[in-house]
Structures are given as C-alpha cells and as structure tokens.
Design a protein around this motif. Structure first.
Motif, PDB file in Angstrom:
ATOM      1  N   ILE A 170      29.158  49.305  37.536  1.00  0.00           N
ATOM      2  CA  ILE A 170      28.388  49.895  38.415  1.00  0.00           C
ATOM      3  C   ILE A 170      27.902  51.427  38.499  1.00  0.00           C
ATOM      4  O   ILE A 170      28.870  52.419  38.567  1.00  0.00           O
ATOM      5  CB  ILE A 170      28.701  49.690  39.913  1.00  0.00           C
ATOM      6  N   SER A 171      26.774  51.614  37.915  1.00  0.00           N
ATOM      7  CA  SER A 171      26.134  53.117  37.761  1.00  0.00           C
ATOM      8  C   SER A 171      25.158  53.134  39.057  1.00  0.00           C
ATOM      9  O   SER A 171      24.660  52.306  39.510  1.00  0.00           O
ATOM     10  CB  SER A 171      25.431  53.419  36.514  1.00  0.00           C
ATOM     11  N   ARG A 172      25.368  54.410  39.917  1.00  0.00           N
ATOM     12  CA  ARG A 172      24.577  54.375  41.064  1.00  0.00           C
ATOM     13  C   ARG A 172      24.093  56.093  41.249  1.00  0.00           C
ATOM     14  O   ARG A 172      24.764  56.953  40.929  1.00  0.00           O
ATOM     15  CB  ARG A 172      25.471  54.114  42.042  1.00  0.00           C
ATOM     16  N   GLN A 173      22.934  55.975  41.925  1.00  0.00           N
ATOM     17  CA  GLN A 173      22.604  57.151  42.683  1.00  0.00           C
ATOM     18  C   GLN A 173      23.566  57.507  43.616  1.00  0.00           C
ATOM     19  O   GLN A 173      23.839  56.835  44.262  1.00  0.00           O
ATOM     20  CB  GLN A 173      20.925  57.149  43.181  1.00  0.00           C
ATOM     21  N   PHE A 174      23.765  58.837  43.678  1.00  0.00           N
ATOM     22  CA  PHE A 174      24.653  59.158  44.976  1.00  0.00           C
ATOM     23  C   PHE A 174      23.904  58.952  46.167  1.00  0.00           C
ATOM     24  O   PHE A 174      22.656  59.083  46.447  1.00  0.00           O
ATOM     25  CB  PHE A 174      24.616  60.754  45.003  1.00  0.00           C
ATOM     26  N   GLY A 175      24.701  58.134  47.042  1.00  0.00           N
ATOM     27  CA  GLY A 175      24.124  57.812  48.534  1.00  0.00           C
ATOM     28  C   GLY A 175      23.607  56.566  48.453  1.00  0.00           C
ATOM     29  O   GLY A 175      23.189  55.796  49.500  1.00  0.00           O
ATOM     30  N   SER A 176      23.293  55.476  47.277  1.00  0.00           N
ATOM     31  CA  SER A 176      22.722  54.427  47.272  1.00  0.00           C
ATOM     32  C   SER A 176      23.676  53.282  47.696  1.00  0.00           C
ATOM     33  O   SER A 176      23.199  51.930  47.931  1.00  0.00           O
ATOM     34  CB  SER A 176      22.396  54.195  45.896  1.00  0.00           C
ATOM     35  N   GLY A 177      24.763  53.489  48.012  1.00  0.00           N
ATOM     36  CA  GLY A 177      25.822  52.405  48.067  1.00  0.00           C
ATOM     37  C   GLY A 177      26.769  51.772  46.861  1.00  0.00           C
ATOM     38  O   GLY A 177      27.380  50.721  47.203  1.00  0.00           O
ATOM     39  N   GLY A 178      26.513  52.439  45.881  1.00  0.00           N
ATOM     40  CA  GLY A 178      26.999  51.557  44.826  1.00  0.00           C
ATOM     41  C   GLY A 178      28.446  51.472  44.765  1.00  0.00           C
ATOM     42  O   GLY A 178      28.755  50.430  44.211  1.00  0.00           O
ATOM     43  N   ARG A 179      29.176  52.250  45.357  1.00  0.00           N
ATOM     44  CA  ARG A 179      30.840  52.339  45.299  1.00  0.00           C
ATOM     45  C   ARG A 179      31.023  51.099  46.328  1.00  0.00           C
ATOM     46  O   ARG A 179      31.880  50.123  46.018  1.00  0.00           O
ATOM     47  CB  ARG A 179      31.286  53.494  45.929  1.00  0.00           C
ATOM     48  N   THR A 180      30.278  50.841  47.329  1.00  0.00           N
ATOM     49  CA  THR A 180      30.617  50.089  48.366  1.00  0.00           C
ATOM     50  C   THR A 180      30.088  48.550  47.982  1.00  0.00           C
ATOM     51  O   THR A 180      30.830  47.633  47.870  1.00  0.00           O
ATOM     52  CB  THR A 180      29.613  50.505  49.680  1.00  0.00           C
ATOM     53  N   ILE A 181      29.197  48.726  46.910  1.00  0.00           N
ATOM     54  CA  ILE A 181      28.525  47.292  46.486  1.00  0.00           C
ATOM     55  C   ILE A 181      29.430  46.865  45.660  1.00  0.00           C
ATOM     56  O   ILE A 181      29.856  45.548  45.502  1.00  0.00           O
ATOM     57  CB  ILE A 181      27.378  47.475  45.820  1.00  0.00           C
ATOM     58  N   GLY A 182      30.318  47.689  44.664  1.00  0.00           N
ATOM     59  CA  GLY A 182      31.336  47.475  43.770  1.00  0.00           C
ATOM     60  C   GLY A 182      32.529  46.822  44.279  1.00  0.00           C
ATOM     61  O   GLY A 182      32.834  46.023  43.845  1.00  0.00           O
ATOM     62  N   LYS A 183      32.772  47.437  45.336  1.00  0.00           N
ATOM     63  CA  LYS A 183      34.136  46.876  46.264  1.00  0.00           C
ATOM     64  C   LYS A 183      34.042  45.648  46.781  1.00  0.00           C
ATOM     65  O   LYS A 183      34.769  44.724  46.696  1.00  0.00           O
ATOM     66  CB  LYS A 183      34.629  48.045  47.156  1.00  0.00           C
ATOM     67  N   GLU A 184      32.683  45.421  47.283  1.00  0.00           N
ATOM     68  CA  GLU A 184      32.399  43.973  47.971  1.00  0.00           C
ATOM     69  C   GLU A 184      32.265  42.939  46.891  1.00  0.00           C
ATOM     70  O   GLU A 184      32.603  41.756  47.052  1.00  0.00           O
ATOM     71  CB  GLU A 184      31.085  44.142  48.716  1.00  0.00           C
ATOM     72  N   VAL A 185      31.667  43.318  45.731  1.00  0.00           N
ATOM     73  CA  VAL A 185      31.439  42.365  44.457  1.00  0.00           C
ATOM     74  C   VAL A 185      32.896  42.046  44.159  1.00  0.00           C
ATOM     75  O   VAL A 185      33.183  40.699  44.080  1.00  0.00           O
ATOM     76  CB  VAL A 185      30.792  42.776  43.362  1.00  0.00           C
ATOM     77  N   ALA A 186      33.749  43.110  43.945  1.00  0.00           N
ATOM     78  CA  ALA A 186      35.108  42.501  43.755  1.00  0.00           C
ATOM     79  C   ALA A 186      35.826  41.771  44.347  1.00  0.00           C
ATOM     80  O   ALA A 186      36.488  40.904  44.128  1.00  0.00           O
ATOM     81  CB  ALA A 186      35.786  43.796  43.328  1.00  0.00           C
ATOM     82  N   LEU A 187      35.779  41.856  45.969  1.00  0.00           N
ATOM     83  CA  LEU A 187      36.479  41.276  46.762  1.00  0.00           C
ATOM     84  C   LEU A 187      35.752  39.843  46.811  1.00  0.00           C
ATOM     85  O   LEU A 187      36.562  38.868  46.887  1.00  0.00           O
ATOM     86  CB  LEU A 187      36.162  41.873  48.140  1.00  0.00           C
ATOM     87  N   LYS A 188      34.441  39.632  46.791  1.00  0.00           N
ATOM     88  CA  LYS A 188      33.941  38.229  46.653  1.00  0.00           C
ATOM     89  C   LYS A 188      34.341  37.469  45.553  1.00  0.00           C
ATOM     90  O   LYS A 188      34.558  36.241  45.463  1.00  0.00           O
ATOM     91  CB  LYS A 188      32.488  38.516  46.641  1.00  0.00           C
ATOM     92  N   LEU A 189      34.509  38.017  44.345  1.00  0.00           N
ATOM     93  CA  LEU A 189      34.842  37.331  43.136  1.00  0.00           C
ATOM     94  C   LEU A 189      36.566  37.233  43.030  1.00  0.00           C
ATOM     95  O   LEU A 189      36.790  36.546  42.064  1.00  0.00           O
ATOM     96  CB  LEU A 189      34.273  38.103  41.850  1.00  0.00           C
ATOM     97  N   GLY A 190      37.330  38.041  43.770  1.00  0.00           N
ATOM     98  CA  GLY A 190      38.756  38.073  43.806  1.00  0.00           C
ATOM     99  C   GLY A 190      39.059  38.658  42.402  1.00  0.00           C
ATOM    100  O   GLY A 190      40.083  38.166  41.790  1.00  0.00           O
ATOM    101  N   ILE A 191      38.326  39.601  42.238  1.00  0.00           N
ATOM    102  CA  ILE A 191      38.908  40.562  40.822  1.00  0.00           C
ATOM    103  C   ILE A 191      39.071  41.972  41.271  1.00  0.00           C
ATOM    104  O   ILE A 191      38.388  42.422  42.341  1.00  0.00           O
ATOM    105  CB  ILE A 191      37.868  40.603  39.683  1.00  0.00           C
ATOM    106  N   PRO A 192      39.719  43.228  40.535  1.00  0.00           N
ATOM    107  CA  PRO A 192      39.913  44.267  40.918  1.00  0.00           C
ATOM    108  C   PRO A 192      38.989  45.137  40.733  1.00  0.00           C
ATOM    109  O   PRO A 192      37.933  44.829  40.100  1.00  0.00           O
ATOM    110  CB  PRO A 192      41.235  44.832  40.129  1.00  0.00           C
TER     111      PRO A 192
END
Length: 195
Positions: free
Chosen positions: A7-29
């Motif tokens: 996940i590459s992202r613009q600052f403030g776009s929510g990329g970090r949150t999206i990455g964490k949520e995707v990992a949670l949904k897929l059951g991967i770190p």
C-alpha cells in the motif's frame, strides 16, 4: 511465492488504515509499525529516525537529495536506512503473505514476489478533513499546507530511491480514491482482488 499487498499512499488518504483493515479481513499480518520495529532492530537506528526519514527526503529536489547528509566517501545514513528497509521487506515477503504499508515496498518487491500493488489517494479537501479529524490539526489551511509538504518530501524520496514517479498509476496494480470510494469500499476492493 507468497502473495503480498503493498500500500503506497498520499498522506492523509487513509492508506495505513486501509492496509490494516485489509490484513484483518484476510487474516494476514500488516507491517507498518511492526516494520519500523524490525528495521530498528536490524539497523540499530532509532525508531524516531526511521519514522522521520524512512519515507521522506530531506529535500524536494533530486540534486539536494543526492548530496544531503553524505560523508567524504558519498555514504549517507539515509542510504543505510533504505538498505535496511529493503532487507527487512525482502525477509518479510519470503516468510509469509502480508500487507506492507509504504517504504517503497512496491518497488523493492517488484519481480521477486507475487504483489498486488495499491496506491491510495484522495483530493486535498478530503485529506485535509481526515487529518483534522484523525491528527487534530487546528485549521484546514494548516492541514493543507502540511499535506502538500509531506507529499512533496514523500514523492522526492520515492523518486530518488526508485527512479520512478510516485503515484503514477502505471506503476501500480490499482489506484483507489479513498475520498470518493470511502475506506470500507477500498478495503473490500483490495480484499476481493487478493483472492
């Protein structure tokens, strides 16, 4: 070969949150803060320095970055940090499927891992609203100034170490506008593409 989401992202776009949520949904770190800890352990550098320098160039010009912080032999601490980041990211990708947020992971793993590379962006207005909400910026005007500065330094860092244009859709599997789609929809799209 492990399947990796970067996940590459613009600052403030929510990329970090999206990455964490995707990992949670897929059951991967998801490697974000954990990545910083691993880089600190491998390099001996302070976490604060890694946070400050691991994605941001000291200058927005290529020539400024080429000479910034270099000793007589042309070495710089930032180059050592990039080398440590690269090593840790490669080790993680070899070990398990995961999500890796930022740190040029899309470039580092190019051709060596099965990667779904994502770029998350949003309008300046949406990102300013988000950092006011998430980080407690006082005024939208100062939030927009902070966003512009962060983006300039992140873009310069990426371009310096990858020789590619940061945010150019041709370098990513998919580019998502989190301001229009929303965080949840971005998570859903990425998770569905991973399967």
């Amino acid at each position: 070969m492990n399947k990796i989401i970067t996940i590459s992202r613009q600052f403030g776009s929510g990329g970090r949150t999206i990455g964490k949520e995707v990992a949670l949904k897929l059951g991967i770190p998801c490697y974000d803060e954990e990545l910083i800890n691993k880089i600190a352990a491998k390099s001996g550098m302070a976490k604060e320095y890694i946070l400050e320098s691991g994605e941001y160039a000291p200058s927005t010009s290529w020539i400024g970055n080429a000479f910034a912080g270099r000793d007589f032999n042309g070495h710089s601490l930032r180059d050592e940090l990039f080398t440590a980041q690269r090593s840790v990211i490669m080790e993680i990708a070899e070990k398990e499927p995961c999500v890796i947020v930022g740190r040029c992971a899309d470039y580092i793993l190019k051709g060596t891992a099965d990667c779904l590379t994502v770029f998350v962006h949003a309008s300046m207005e949406k990102r300013a609203e988000r950092i006011v909400e998430v980080y407690g910026e006082q005024k939208e005007a100062s939030a927009e100034k902070r966003l512009a500065e962060k983006d300039k330094h992140r873009k310069a860092y990426y371009q310096f170490y990858t020789d590619m244009k940061w945010g150019d859709a041709t370098h990513y599997t998919i580019s998502l506008d989190s301001g229009k789609l929303g965080i949840d929809k971005c998570v859903e799209i990425i998770a569905n593409l991973y399967k």
